[in-house]
Scaffold this motif. Structure first.
Motif, PDB file in Angstrom:
ATOM      1  N   MET A   1      20.927   9.929 -14.257  1.00  0.00           N
ATOM      2  CA  MET A   1      20.179  11.172 -14.243  1.00  0.00           C
ATOM      3  C   MET A   1      19.506  11.313 -12.877  1.00  0.00           C
ATOM      4  SD  MET A   1      17.029  12.357 -16.636  1.00  0.00           S
ATOM      5  CE  MET A   1      15.714  11.560 -15.767  1.00  0.00           C
ATOM      6  N   ALA A   2      19.711  12.445 -12.259  1.00  0.00           N
ATOM      7  CA  ALA A   2      19.131  12.712 -10.952  1.00  0.00           C
ATOM      8  C   ALA A   2      18.406  14.046 -10.996  1.00  0.00           C
ATOM      9  CB  ALA A   2      20.228  12.755  -9.900  1.00  0.00           C
ATOM     10  N   SER A  14      16.264  18.113 -14.069  1.00  0.00           N
ATOM     11  CA  SER A  14      17.160  17.004 -14.355  1.00  0.00           C
ATOM     12  C   SER A  14      18.607  17.473 -14.288  1.00  0.00           C
ATOM     13  CB  SER A  14      16.874  16.457 -15.749  1.00  0.00           C
ATOM     14  OG  SER A  14      17.868  15.541 -16.133  1.00  0.00           O
ATOM     15  N   SER A  15      19.494  16.594 -13.832  1.00  0.00           N
ATOM     16  CA  SER A  15      20.907  16.952 -13.758  1.00  0.00           C
ATOM     17  C   SER A  15      21.536  17.013 -15.143  1.00  0.00           C
ATOM     18  CB  SER A  15      21.653  15.944 -12.894  1.00  0.00           C
ATOM     19  OG  SER A  15      21.547  14.655 -13.467  1.00  0.00           O
ATOM     20  N   THR A  16      20.900  16.432 -16.149  1.00  0.00           N
ATOM     21  CA  THR A  16      21.442  16.463 -17.499  1.00  0.00           C
ATOM     22  C   THR A  16      20.879  17.606 -18.337  1.00  0.00           C
ATOM     23  OG1 THR A  16      19.738  14.949 -18.273  1.00  0.00           O
ATOM     24  CG2 THR A  16      21.810  13.970 -17.500  1.00  0.00           C
ATOM     25  N   ALA A  17      19.965  18.389 -17.796  1.00  0.00           N
ATOM     26  CA  ALA A  17      19.356  19.496 -18.542  1.00  0.00           C
ATOM     27  C   ALA A  17      20.376  20.621 -18.701  1.00  0.00           C
ATOM     28  CB  ALA A  17      18.126  20.020 -17.814  1.00  0.00           C
TER      29      ALA A  17
END
Length: 134
Positions: A1-2, A14-17
């Motif tokens: 996650m970045a 967040s890159s996973t949002a």
């Protein structure tokens, strides 16, 4: 996650949002915008919102709010039971209505207090007003 930058509001998310938590822009459009191209493109100077891609469905904060409220309503209804009978007059309110009725008798107008409680409080206020004029 970045942490990446939202393409619309330029906030870090967040890159996973699935969507930006600040403006609601979907993250799928970020993946399309983040693909490397042959030449580095410089974004034009913007003094407002960037144009949005109409083909991508927009997730608005209001939609998230409605979903949270719909989930919270059954919990609130279960936790707030209907009061049975009149509301109890707390000790601090009894003392303050006795000492300073002009200020504290208005608390008896809150929902749940019976007509008898209000009558006693306002009768005491009226009696003190009549005694001060005599």
């Amino acid at each position: 996650m970045a942490l990446i930058e939202c393409f619309e509001c330029k906030q870090r998310i967040s890159s996973t949002a699935p969507a930006c938590i600040h403006c609601g822009a979907p993250a799928a459009a970020q993946a399309v915008a983040a693909t490397p191209s042959s030449a580095p493109q410089q974004a034009p100077l913007s003094f407002g919102r960037l144009p949005t891609d109409e083909s991508v469905p927009r997730a608005t904060p209001a939609a998230f709010r409605r979903r949270r409220q719909a989930q919270a309503e059954p919990e609130v209804a279960a936790s707030v039971a209907a009061p049975t009978g009149p509301r109890k007059v707390e000790l601090w309110l009894k003392i303050m209505v006795f000492l300073l009725p002009a200020f504290f008798v208005w608390f008896l107008l809150r929902r749940g207090h019976s007509a008898l409680q209000r009558l006693i409080g306002f009768a005491w206020l009226g009696l003190l007003i009549l005694l001060t004029k005599a």
